[in-house]
Write an enzyme that holds these catalytic residues in place. Structure first.
Site, PDB file in Angstrom:
ATOM      1  N   PHE A   1       0.747  -1.317   0.089  1.00 12.74           N
ATOM      2  CA  PHE A   1      -0.037  -0.061  -0.111  1.00 12.74           C
ATOM      3  C   PHE A   1       0.876   1.206   0.084  1.00 12.74           C
ATOM      4  O   PHE A   1       0.469   2.349  -0.087  1.00 12.74           O
ATOM      5  CB  PHE A   1      -0.956  -0.062   1.177  1.00 12.74           C
ATOM      6  CG  PHE A   1      -0.443  -0.357   2.453  1.00 12.74           C
ATOM      7  CD1 PHE A   1       0.211   0.821   3.530  1.00 12.74           C
ATOM      8  CD2 PHE A   1      -0.400  -1.455   3.001  1.00 12.74           C
ATOM      9  CE1 PHE A   1       0.613   0.465   4.390  1.00 12.74           C
ATOM     10  CE2 PHE A   1       0.199  -1.914   4.333  1.00 12.74           C
ATOM     11  CZ  PHE A   1       0.615  -0.954   4.912  1.00 12.74           C
TER      12      PHE A   1
ATOM     13  N   GLY B   1       1.236   6.808   3.813  1.00 15.55           N
ATOM     14  CA  GLY B   1       1.270   5.471   4.210  1.00 15.55           C
ATOM     15  C   GLY B   1       0.279   5.417   5.399  1.00 15.55           C
ATOM     16  O   GLY B   1      -0.223   6.379   5.990  1.00 15.55           O
ATOM     17  N   CYS B   2      -0.219   4.107   5.779  1.00 10.79           N
ATOM     18  CA  CYS B   2      -1.086   4.092   6.946  1.00 10.79           C
ATOM     19  C   CYS B   2      -0.466   4.379   8.076  1.00 10.79           C
ATOM     20  O   CYS B   2      -1.183   5.090   9.010  1.00 10.79           O
ATOM     21  CB  CYS B   2      -1.419   2.540   6.807  1.00 10.79           C
ATOM     22  SG  CYS B   2      -0.316   1.411   6.885  1.00 10.79           S
ATOM     23  N   TYR B   3       0.640   3.861   8.700  1.00 15.79           N
ATOM     24  CA  TYR B   3       1.257   4.380   9.911  1.00 15.79           C
ATOM     25  C   TYR B   3       1.362   6.165   9.940  1.00 15.79           C
ATOM     26  O   TYR B   3       1.007   6.443  10.780  1.00 15.79           O
ATOM     27  CB  TYR B   3       2.419   3.755  10.026  1.00 15.79           C
ATOM     28  CG  TYR B   3       2.592   2.291  10.328  1.00 15.79           C
ATOM     29  CD1 TYR B   3       1.624   2.047  11.527  1.00 15.79           C
ATOM     30  CD2 TYR B   3       2.975   1.211   9.685  1.00 15.79           C
ATOM     31  CE1 TYR B   3       1.633   0.438  12.004  1.00 15.79           C
ATOM     32  CE2 TYR B   3       3.025   0.027  10.094  1.00 15.79           C
ATOM     33  CZ  TYR B   3       2.234  -0.491  11.291  1.00 15.79           C
ATOM     34  OH  TYR B   3       2.183  -1.764  11.562  1.00 15.79           O
TER      35      TYR B   3
END
Length: 383
Positions: A6, A186-188
């Site tokens: 992702f 990004g997700c984090y």
């Protein structure tokens, strides 16, 4: 868990190792659309869709449709009145229908998936890229030398990098509006920067000793068959990975340093949890001199009170990943630490939606002048 599945999700990725793809911003509705495929340019006076009954204004290409983030784009676009998918690529699943790869999407009228080399980009106005970083060029890090250091390979599109906008929507909305190429966060980094950036900009927390403990569901590792992701490897346990060397570290530090206008380093450790989706970041910070927990709470309230998708919870309420599952929301709150002068911030998102496909769609809505929440008003799925 690998972030590869992702970390390349963005609108108009702009570069493929198998050939450059450049697509310009779609103009206001009703105007002519110009887009580029390789070196050829095409003008169109109306948008086309694969099915006449589903004709929509903006034709979408989806690269990497057979992965989890690609499937999320399809799910979200199912209720989008203006965006319709006309191209889908998936090299390993070329020739197959989306319904055969993801049976839960069998009701959708979609084009057959093709390999990237066979893709006809003349049928699209905008592209979502959901491919691994080794397949496409990631544009999140402005410093190409830093990119090479953390990703272990040279940057392959340095000229495009100069125009890429980092698309943390609530923070960079004005830049996103005028962008042609947006690097989706990004997700984090999304779960971490949303609470920290307003506090750093307001000078309410110290730049030192920021400690971040983040946990993610297994879907963040992608759909590929990996031994580390087998049920017996994941179930009934917690796994810390990428300790001191996770690729999201420079992305987090870049965003926080921009907010501080000085270099910030963080201690960041991600953990893989035995759940399918969801992400929680627990962040430990030092308060600036004379600052209280109430100051932090009020700053976050002020920063996000008019935002659709970022919600500061009532005082004392602990955010839970269950409460954002399947949605584009970020829930957060701030708590006093037992140690005087410190605070604990908890932020939760769905790693596949606000941490990936949902934020990408949010950015494309902004870029093309549509209401930002279009296609994104799914409420969290609970239980």
């Amino acid at each position: 868990m690998s972030t590869a599945t992702f970390n390349s999700i963005c609108f108009n990725q702009g570069y493929l190792r198998k050939g450059a793809v450049k697509i310009s911003k779609v103009k206001n509705r009703g105007q002519r659309v110009k887009f580029y495929v390789g070196e050829a340019s095409v003008l169109s006076t109306k948008c086309m869709q694969s099915s006449e009954k589903n004709k929509k204004e903006v034709r979408i290409g989806l690269l990497g449709a057979s992965g989890y983030t690609g499937a999320e784009i399809v799910r979200l676009l199912a209720n989008h009145p203006y965006f319709g998918i006309t191209l889908m690529t998936a090299d390993r699943k070329a020739g197959q229908s989306m319904g055969s790869v993801f049976p839960h999407l069998i009701t959708q009228d979609l084009p057959t998936m093709v390999s990237v080399k066979d893709a006809d980009f003349s049928s699209v106005d905008a592209v979502f890229c959901c491919l691994p970083h080794g397949t496409t060029q990631d544009f999140r890090l402005r410093d190409i030398a830093e990119y090479e250091e953390w990703y272990g390979q040279p940057h392959s599109a340095s000229e495009l990098q100069k125009e890429a906008v980092y698309g943390l929507t609530e923070i960079s909305r004005e830049d996103v509006k005028n962008a042609r190429l947006v690097a989706n966060p990004g997700c984090y980094p999304t779960s971490i920067q949303l609470p920290l950036v307003p506090l750093i900009k307001a000078k309410l927390i110290e730049h030192r000793n920021i400690i971040i403990d983040s946990k993610s569901g297994v879907s963040g590792a992608g759909r590929g068959a990996k031994e580390a992701n087998l049920y017996s490897e994941i179930a009934e346990g917690i796994y810390s990975y990428g300790v001191t060397k996770h690729r999201h570290v420079p992305e987090i530090e870049q965003g926080l340093s921009d907010a501080a206008q000085s270099k910030i380093n963080v201690s960041f450790t991600p953990h893989l949890m035995p759940m399918i989706r969801g992400m929680q970041s627990t962040i430990y910070v030092e308060l600036s001199q004379g600052v209280t927990i109430e100051d932090l709470y009020q700053q976050l309230r002020k920063s996000y009170e008019d935002e659709e998708f970022v919600k500061l919870l009532d005082k004392g309420v602990v955010p839970r990943t269950h409460n954002v599952r399947g949605s584009n929301y970020c829930f957060m709150n701030v708590f006093p630490d037992r140690i005087p002068g410190r605070a604990i911030i908890i932020s939760v998102i769905d790693n596949l939606v606000k941490g990936a496909s949902g934020q990408a769609l949010q950015n494309l809505n902004v870029m093309l002048g549509y209401p930002e929440n279009t296609g994104l008003l799914y409420q969290p799925l609970f239980p």
